[in-house]
Design a protein around this motif. Structure first.
Motif, PDB file in Angstrom:
ATOM      1  N   VAL A   1      13.133   1.131  -7.129  1.00 59.03           N
ATOM      2  CA  VAL A   1      12.595   2.440  -6.734  1.00 59.03           C
ATOM      3  C   VAL A   1      11.419   2.743  -7.649  1.00 59.03           C
ATOM      4  CG1 VAL A   1      13.053   4.909  -6.524  1.00 59.03           C
ATOM      5  CG2 VAL A   1      14.825   3.243  -5.898  1.00 59.03           C
ATOM      6  N   MET A   2      10.292   3.136  -7.049  1.00 60.37           N
ATOM      7  CA  MET A   2       9.074   3.434  -7.785  1.00 60.37           C
ATOM      8  C   MET A   2       8.848   4.951  -7.827  1.00 60.37           C
ATOM      9  SD  MET A   2       8.255   0.283  -8.325  1.00 60.37           S
ATOM     10  CE  MET A   2       6.574   0.376  -8.986  1.00 60.37           C
ATOM     11  N   PHE A   3       8.062   5.376  -8.820  1.00 60.19           N
ATOM     12  CA  PHE A   3       7.664   6.785  -8.881  1.00 60.19           C
ATOM     13  C   PHE A   3       6.160   6.866  -9.089  1.00 60.19           C
ATOM     14  CE2 PHE A   3       6.518  10.604 -11.295  1.00 60.19           C
ATOM     15  CZ  PHE A   3       6.920  11.567 -10.369  1.00 60.19           C
ATOM     16  N   THR A   4       5.512   7.715  -8.270  1.00 59.33           N
ATOM     17  CA  THR A   4       4.068   7.942  -8.373  1.00 59.33           C
ATOM     18  C   THR A   4       3.802   9.414  -8.626  1.00 59.33           C
ATOM     19  OG1 THR A   4       3.586   6.100  -6.863  1.00 59.33           O
ATOM     20  CG2 THR A   4       1.854   7.757  -7.183  1.00 59.33           C
ATOM     21  N   SER A   5       3.146   9.704  -9.724  1.00 61.51           N
ATOM     22  CA  SER A   5       2.762  11.088 -10.012  1.00 61.51           C
ATOM     23  C   SER A   5       1.405  11.379  -9.373  1.00 61.51           C
ATOM     24  CB  SER A   5       2.697  11.322 -11.527  1.00 61.51           C
ATOM     25  OG  SER A   5       1.779  10.414 -12.128  1.00 61.51           O
TER      26      SER A   5
ATOM     27  N   GLU B   1       0.792  -1.220   0.000  1.00 61.93           N
ATOM     28  CA  GLU B   1       0.000   0.000   0.000  1.00 61.93           C
ATOM     29  C   GLU B   1       0.831   1.280   0.000  1.00 61.93           C
ATOM     30  OE1 GLU B   1      -3.880  -1.724   2.474  1.00 61.93           O
ATOM     31  OE2 GLU B   1      -2.751  -0.016   3.243  1.00 61.93           O
ATOM     32  N   LEU B   2       0.316   2.265  -0.742  1.00 62.18           N
ATOM     33  CA  LEU B   2       0.735   3.657  -0.623  1.00 62.18           C
ATOM     34  C   LEU B   2      -0.517   4.439  -0.258  1.00 62.18           C
ATOM     35  CD1 LEU B   2       2.855   5.911  -0.907  1.00 62.18           C
ATOM     36  CD2 LEU B   2       2.266   6.040  -3.337  1.00 62.18           C
TER      37      LEU B   2
ATOM     38  N   ILE C   1       6.124  11.381  -5.978  1.00 61.87           N
ATOM     39  CA  ILE C   1       6.613  10.559  -4.877  1.00 61.87           C
ATOM     40  C   ILE C   1       7.573   9.493  -5.390  1.00 61.87           C
ATOM     41  CG2 ILE C   1       5.974   8.974  -3.022  1.00 61.87           C
ATOM     42  CD1 ILE C   1       3.165  10.261  -3.096  1.00 61.87           C
ATOM     43  N   PHE C   2       8.785   9.476  -4.840  1.00 62.69           N
ATOM     44  CA  PHE C   2       9.692   8.346  -5.030  1.00 62.69           C
ATOM     45  C   PHE C   2       9.571   7.447  -3.807  1.00 62.69           C
ATOM     46  CE2 PHE C   2      11.754  11.401  -7.890  1.00 62.69           C
ATOM     47  CZ  PHE C   2      11.952  10.598  -9.003  1.00 62.69           C
ATOM     48  N   SER C   3       9.524   6.135  -4.031  1.00 58.67           N
ATOM     49  CA  SER C   3       9.428   5.192  -2.917  1.00 58.67           C
ATOM     50  C   SER C   3      10.301   3.975  -3.196  1.00 58.67           C
ATOM     51  CB  SER C   3       7.977   4.764  -2.687  1.00 58.67           C
ATOM     52  OG  SER C   3       7.418   4.174  -3.847  1.00 58.67           O
ATOM     53  N   ALA C   4      10.779   3.362  -2.114  1.00 60.52           N
ATOM     54  CA  ALA C   4      11.697   2.230  -2.221  1.00 60.52           C
ATOM     55  C   ALA C   4      10.981   0.928  -1.909  1.00 60.52           C
ATOM     56  CB  ALA C   4      12.875   2.409  -1.269  1.00 60.52           C
ATOM     57  N   GLN C   5      11.237  -0.080  -2.727  1.00 64.22           N
ATOM     58  CA  GLN C   5      10.741  -1.424  -2.452  1.00 64.22           C
ATOM     59  C   GLN C   5      11.923  -2.308  -2.062  1.00 64.22           C
ATOM     60  OE1 GLN C   5       8.498  -2.703  -5.926  1.00 64.22           O
ATOM     61  NE2 GLN C   5       6.632  -1.720  -5.156  1.00 64.22           N
ATOM     62  N   HIS C   6      11.856  -2.825  -0.858  1.00 64.48           N
ATOM     63  CA  HIS C   6      12.958  -3.603  -0.283  1.00 64.48           C
ATOM     64  C   HIS C   6      13.114  -4.965  -0.946  1.00 64.48           C
ATOM     65  CE1 HIS C   6      15.038  -5.105   3.628  1.00 64.48           C
ATOM     66  NE2 HIS C   6      15.866  -4.316   2.967  1.00 64.48           N
ATOM     67  N   GLY C   7      12.028  -5.509  -1.450  1.00 64.53           N
ATOM     68  CA  GLY C   7      12.061  -6.818  -2.094  1.00 64.53           C
ATOM     69  C   GLY C   7      11.451  -7.889  -1.204  1.00 64.53           C
ATOM     70  N   SER C   8      10.829  -8.876  -1.824  1.00 65.80           N
ATOM     71  CA  SER C   8      10.103  -9.918  -1.093  1.00 65.80           C
ATOM     72  C   SER C   8      11.057 -10.882  -0.398  1.00 65.80           C
ATOM     73  CB  SER C   8       9.205 -10.688  -2.059  1.00 65.80           C
ATOM     74  OG  SER C   8       9.969 -11.279  -3.090  1.00 65.80           O
TER      75      SER C   8
ATOM     76  N   LYS D   1      -0.352   7.996 -11.661  1.00 68.81           N
ATOM     77  CA  LYS D   1       0.244   6.795 -12.216  1.00 68.81           C
ATOM     78  C   LYS D   1       1.485   6.396 -11.403  1.00 68.81           C
ATOM     79  CE  LYS D   1      -1.199   8.004 -16.928  1.00 68.81           C
ATOM     80  NZ  LYS D   1      -0.723   8.333 -18.305  1.00 68.81           N
ATOM     81  N   THR D   2       1.680   5.086 -11.275  1.00 67.06           N
ATOM     82  CA  THR D   2       2.861   4.544 -10.599  1.00 67.06           C
ATOM     83  C   THR D   2       3.651   3.710 -11.597  1.00 67.06           C
ATOM     84  OG1 THR D   2       1.811   4.517  -8.415  1.00 67.06           O
ATOM     85  CG2 THR D   2       3.681   3.049  -8.750  1.00 67.06           C
ATOM     86  N   GLU D   3       4.961   3.918 -11.601  1.00 65.41           N
ATOM     87  CA  GLU D   3       5.821   3.202 -12.541  1.00 65.41           C
ATOM     88  C   GLU D   3       7.151   2.885 -11.876  1.00 65.41           C
ATOM     89  OE1 GLU D   3       7.918   6.842 -14.960  1.00 65.41           O
ATOM     90  OE2 GLU D   3       5.768   6.497 -15.343  1.00 65.41           O
ATOM     91  N   VAL D   4       7.856   1.912 -12.445  1.00 62.03           N
ATOM     92  CA  VAL D   4       9.200   1.586 -11.974  1.00 62.03           C
ATOM     93  C   VAL D   4      10.158   2.666 -12.448  1.00 62.03           C
ATOM     94  CG1 VAL D   4      11.090  -0.074 -12.077  1.00 62.03           C
ATOM     95  CG2 VAL D   4       8.718  -0.889 -11.983  1.00 62.03           C
ATOM     96  N   PHE D   5      10.962   3.192 -11.524  1.00 55.51           N
ATOM     97  CA  PHE D   5      11.934   4.225 -11.868  1.00 55.51           C
ATOM     98  C   PHE D   5      13.347   3.646 -11.954  1.00 55.51           C
ATOM     99  CE2 PHE D   5      14.979   7.503 -10.374  1.00 55.51           C
ATOM    100  CZ  PHE D   5      14.844   8.403 -11.412  1.00 55.51           C
TER     101      PHE D   5
END
Length: 412
Positions: free
Chosen positions: A351-355, A266-267, A333-340, A364-368
């Motif tokens: 690192v993801m980016f959400t406009s 979630e964001l 928004i830049f956000s970090a995904q630690h990994g499963s 929109k959210t995309e992989v950065f």
């Protein structure tokens, strides 16, 4: 509302851990060694990390480079006056990362305040006037002049929440004990507080709800007027305020053991105090938990702005306030995904980016930035947090590689 100073009991050894803090509060020396050895920034290890960075995929015009070797690097706070980066860990150290020459690479990494005994000082945040707040597993400290007096082992310090009073000592756990923090536009201190269970038993719901262990709490910067700001949050390890509309955004890590593809990460966006984000009735996104599947839905539950890939482990986030990156990224928004860790096929480590839309909601959210997870499912790194340097470049911390990276934009 929880009264300031509410005592939950002091953990074993807590009084001893406070001894040096009391000395620092009285402006006394602790007798700690004045020699603080630097972390080596060259050698085979750094060279290997630089080589691995060749695998990272970025949008055209961007590049990534090693900024610093920082053991166990987790959440970051950039000094508002100097740009010195303070880095928390899930262990016992806070690090200072200094780029004195402004070559955009660290030339000095050392422990901060080594005379102070710390326990999981993961969460760091600065006030606009330069006070550094450190949120540990069960204590909150403040360092009023951290940017300018970090060369020696002793620094000015204060206690915001004493040891053993952030959460009940009986509920201290190895699980979900990493806190994060921000100073809000209301000048209050906001802290994320995960619950230690995958899904808590029913008898824990009321006490955890009161303390804020399934939510986000806030308090005055001196620890007074503590209250639960957001409810129904399983384990948030990242938050930031949108400077445009002052809403609070935060990630939340959701329930394990429900399958590879559910529930969603979630964001979230909190627009006012007292909102309920659904846990434990919901395990993530719109997915109900097995344990509470027969319970009525919470009234006025707030669902996430973005449902992220299941088990990608969304952690730190920041609103991009710089001017280096193209217009597309400004205010997003830049956000970090630690990994499963428990998915049949690993996912995340990126690192993801959400406009955002004009109304302030997610667009929109995309992989950065991607590539720390190889095609044969091996981790080269695990991003934890993101932060913006004064020049507008983006830092990414990595506790697996023990490093911080710098992403810059040079044009297409």
């Amino acid at each position: 509302m929880i009264a300031a100073g509410l005592a939950f009991g002091v953990a074993a050894g807590g009084a001893q851990a406070q001894d040096n803090v009391q000395k620092l509060m009285n402006m006394s020396t602790t007798g700690a060694s004045l020699d603080i050895p630097p972390v080596p920034q060259t050698g085979p290890g750094p060279d290997s990390i630089k080589e691995n960075l060749k695998n990272i995929k970025l949008p055209p015009g961007f590049k990534i480079a090693l900024y610093a070797i920082v053991p166990d690097a987790r959440h970051m706070a950039v000094g508002p006056s100097t740009g010195v980066v303070f880095v928390g860990t899930r262990k016992t150290s806070i690090w200072t990362v200094t780029d004195r020459s402004k070559r955009r690479v660290a030339d000095d990494v050392r422990r901060f305040a080594p005379s102070v005994a710390l326990k999981v000082p993961n969460g760091l945040c600065f006030s606009p006037d330069g006070f550094l707040y450190s949120v540990e597993h069960n204590r909150v400290l403040v360092f009023p002049a951290a940017e300018f007096f970090n060369e020696g082992p002793d620094v000015a310090a204060g206690v915001v929440v004493p040891q053993g009073e952030l959460i009940p000592v009986a509920d201290e756990s190895f699980n979900h004990g990493a806190r994060t923090c921000r100073i809000g536009p209301d000048k209050k201190l906001y802290i994320t507080m995960g619950n230690p269970f995958n899904v808590p038993p029913r008898e824990k719901l009321e006490p955890y709800g009161k303390v804020g262990m399934m939510g986000i709490i806030r308090m005055d910067v001196d620890g007074k007027n503590r209250e639960v700001f957001a409810h129904g949050v399983r384990n948030s390890v990242g938050l930031d305020f949108n400077p445009k509309d002052q809403t609070l955004w935060f990630t939340d890590n959701q329930v394990d053991g429900m399958g590879d593809d559910k529930p969603a990460g979630e964001l979230n966006r909190a627009t006012e105090a007292g909102q309920d984000f659904g846990f434990p009735i919901y395990g993530g996104g719109h997915t109900r938990t097995v344990e509470y599947k027969d319970d009525p839905e919470p009234a006025n539950v707030i669902f996430p702005q973005v449902e992220m890939d299941a088990h990608a482990a969304d952690l730190g986030l920041t609103f991009y306030s710089g001017k280096m990156f193209p217009e597309k990224y400004r205010g997003g928004i830049f956000s970090a995904q630690h990994g499963s860790w428990n998915r049949t096929t690993p996912i995340g480590a990126r690192v993801m980016f959400t406009s955002l839309k004009e109304d302030g909601t997610a667009d929109k959210t995309e992989v950065f930035a991607d590539g720390w997870l190889t095609s044969n499912n091996e981790y080269l790194g695990r991003p934890v947090d993101v932060a913006v340097l004064p020049d507008g470049s983006l830092l990414v911390s990595d506790d697996y590689a023990g490093a911080i990276y710098r992403i810059s934009y040079e044009g297409e």
